[in-house]
Design a protein around this motif. Structure first.
Motif, PDB file in Angstrom:
ATOM      1  N   LEU A  54       0.835  -1.202   0.000  1.00  0.00           N
ATOM      2  CA  LEU A  54       0.000   0.000   0.000  1.00  0.00           C
ATOM      3  C   LEU A  54       0.873   1.256   0.000  1.00  0.00           C
ATOM      4  O   LEU A  54       0.566   2.241  -0.695  1.00  0.00           O
ATOM      5  CB  LEU A  54      -0.942  -0.005   1.198  1.00  0.00           C
ATOM      6  CG  LEU A  54      -1.878   1.204   1.314  1.00  0.00           C
ATOM      7  CD1 LEU A  54      -2.705   1.384   0.049  1.00  0.00           C
ATOM      8  CD2 LEU A  54      -2.791   1.063   2.538  1.00  0.00           C
ATOM      9  N   LYS A  55       1.952   1.225   0.740  1.00  0.00           N
ATOM     10  CA  LYS A  55       2.889   2.360   0.746  1.00  0.00           C
ATOM     11  C   LYS A  55       3.405   2.626  -0.668  1.00  0.00           C
ATOM     12  O   LYS A  55       3.437   3.778  -1.121  1.00  0.00           O
ATOM     13  CB  LYS A  55       4.048   2.064   1.698  1.00  0.00           C
ATOM     14  CG  LYS A  55       5.126   3.150   1.763  1.00  0.00           C
ATOM     15  CD  LYS A  55       6.194   2.764   2.783  1.00  0.00           C
ATOM     16  CE  LYS A  55       7.256   3.858   2.921  1.00  0.00           C
ATOM     17  NZ  LYS A  55       8.157   3.923   1.750  1.00  0.00           N
ATOM     18  N   ALA A  56       3.787   1.574  -1.377  1.00  0.00           N
ATOM     19  CA  ALA A  56       4.294   1.726  -2.737  1.00  0.00           C
ATOM     20  C   ALA A  56       3.209   2.270  -3.679  1.00  0.00           C
ATOM     21  O   ALA A  56       3.488   3.124  -4.535  1.00  0.00           O
ATOM     22  CB  ALA A  56       4.821   0.394  -3.259  1.00  0.00           C
ATOM     23  N   MET A  57       1.971   1.803  -3.516  1.00  0.00           N
ATOM     24  CA  MET A  57       0.876   2.282  -4.360  1.00  0.00           C
ATOM     25  C   MET A  57       0.600   3.760  -4.103  1.00  0.00           C
ATOM     26  O   MET A  57       0.309   4.514  -5.038  1.00  0.00           O
ATOM     27  CB  MET A  57      -0.375   1.450  -4.108  1.00  0.00           C
ATOM     28  CG  MET A  57      -0.268   0.014  -4.596  1.00  0.00           C
ATOM     29  SD  MET A  57      -1.748  -0.974  -4.238  1.00  0.00           S
ATOM     30  CE  MET A  57      -2.865  -0.331  -5.501  1.00  0.00           C
ATOM     31  N   MET A  58       0.693   4.181  -2.856  1.00  0.00           N
ATOM     32  CA  MET A  58       0.498   5.589  -2.533  1.00  0.00           C
ATOM     33  C   MET A  58       1.565   6.447  -3.207  1.00  0.00           C
ATOM     34  O   MET A  58       1.281   7.505  -3.774  1.00  0.00           O
ATOM     35  CB  MET A  58       0.516   5.793  -1.018  1.00  0.00           C
ATOM     36  CG  MET A  58      -0.683   5.185  -0.302  1.00  0.00           C
ATOM     37  SD  MET A  58      -0.527   5.214   1.514  1.00  0.00           S
ATOM     38  CE  MET A  58      -0.613   6.984   1.851  1.00  0.00           C
ATOM     39  N   GLU A  59       2.802   5.977  -3.168  1.00  0.00           N
ATOM     40  CA  GLU A  59       3.894   6.726  -3.804  1.00  0.00           C
ATOM     41  C   GLU A  59       3.714   6.774  -5.315  1.00  0.00           C
ATOM     42  O   GLU A  59       3.941   7.815  -5.946  1.00  0.00           O
ATOM     43  CB  GLU A  59       5.222   6.075  -3.429  1.00  0.00           C
ATOM     44  CG  GLU A  59       5.580   6.256  -1.956  1.00  0.00           C
ATOM     45  CD  GLU A  59       6.756   5.412  -1.514  1.00  0.00           C
ATOM     46  OE1 GLU A  59       7.364   5.743  -0.486  1.00  0.00           O
ATOM     47  OE2 GLU A  59       7.072   4.415  -2.194  1.00  0.00           O
ATOM     48  N   GLN A  60       3.284   5.665  -5.910  1.00  0.00           N
ATOM     49  CA  GLN A  60       3.056   5.629  -7.355  1.00  0.00           C
ATOM     50  C   GLN A  60       1.915   6.561  -7.770  1.00  0.00           C
ATOM     51  O   GLN A  60       1.898   7.069  -8.895  1.00  0.00           O
ATOM     52  CB  GLN A  60       2.770   4.199  -7.795  1.00  0.00           C
ATOM     53  CG  GLN A  60       3.981   3.281  -7.709  1.00  0.00           C
ATOM     54  CD  GLN A  60       3.621   1.814  -7.801  1.00  0.00           C
ATOM     55  OE1 GLN A  60       2.464   1.454  -8.074  1.00  0.00           O
ATOM     56  NE2 GLN A  60       4.594   0.945  -7.568  1.00  0.00           N
TER      57      GLN A  60
END
Length: 199
Positions: free
Chosen positions: A172-178
């Motif tokens: 989820l952290k990676a998706m937020m950054e993307q």
């Protein structure tokens, strides 16, 4: 599952995020507006706005004096850069994030003003040693209780399955950054049963 302690944690993070003294807080998936009412009573200098798909929930929130909009998290009915902070609590697990669909996160990023903050509270990936007991409770005990207490095991089965499909903390952290959000981090609560992400 949002109790008083968790609400206080969310409010503390927002107050410490360098946000303006006055602004607009959007609650995506506001339901009956109880969280909006709680925030408005403790952060009176900020305006609050709720969004939900449920007409029944929106009517209940409006009856408590909350400003609400009907709409989907996948297509927010708001202008670009129109709110200062967004919270979404126990909502994203019901959206197709597990299949990599990050439209809701992109929409939230779109409506946030520069320097705005997003806080997400969701069920998440429990601490590895607790997984067997947690899975047994989620997939066996809760549906059984649902069948005995409210004659509705399906809803509890759906809850367990939606949590399992939801991205874990790092995903989820990676998706937020993307999606364009910056300064993303998260805090595990109750050994990872729930996690609080901010960006």
């Amino acid at each position: 599952f949002l109790n008083g302690i968790t609400r206080q944690r969310v409010l503390k993070l927002l107050r410490g995020a360098g946000l303006p003294a006055r602004g607009t807080l959007l609650d995506v998936g506001c339901g009956s507006g109880q969280t909006l009412t709680w925030f408005r009573s403790r952060w009176p200098q900020w305006q609050t706005l709720g969004l939900d798909l449920s007409r029944e929930g929106l009517r209940a929130a409006a009856a408590f004096g909350e400003r609400v909009l009907g709409g989907s998290a996948l297509e927010l009915p708001l202008r670009d850069a129109s709110v200062d902070a967004v919270i979404t609590l126990d909502v994203l697990q019901h959206l197709p994030l597990g299949s990599g669909d990050a439209r809701a996160l992109a929409e939230i990023h779109r409506v946030l003003r520069p320097g705005g903050r997003l806080l997400i509270l969701e069920f998440s990936k429990v601490w590895k040693p607790l997984e067997p007991a947690y899975d047994f409770h989620s997939f066996k005990v809760l549906p059984w209780l649902g069948s005995k207490v409210v004659n509705d095991p399906g809803s509890y089965q759906y809850l367990a399955e939606s949590i399992r499909m939801h991205p874990d903390q790092d995903a989820l952290k990676a998706m937020m950054e993307q999606a364009g959000l910056g300064k993303v981090d998260y805090f595990n609560m109750a050994a990872g049963v729930v996690a609080l992400h901010r960006g």
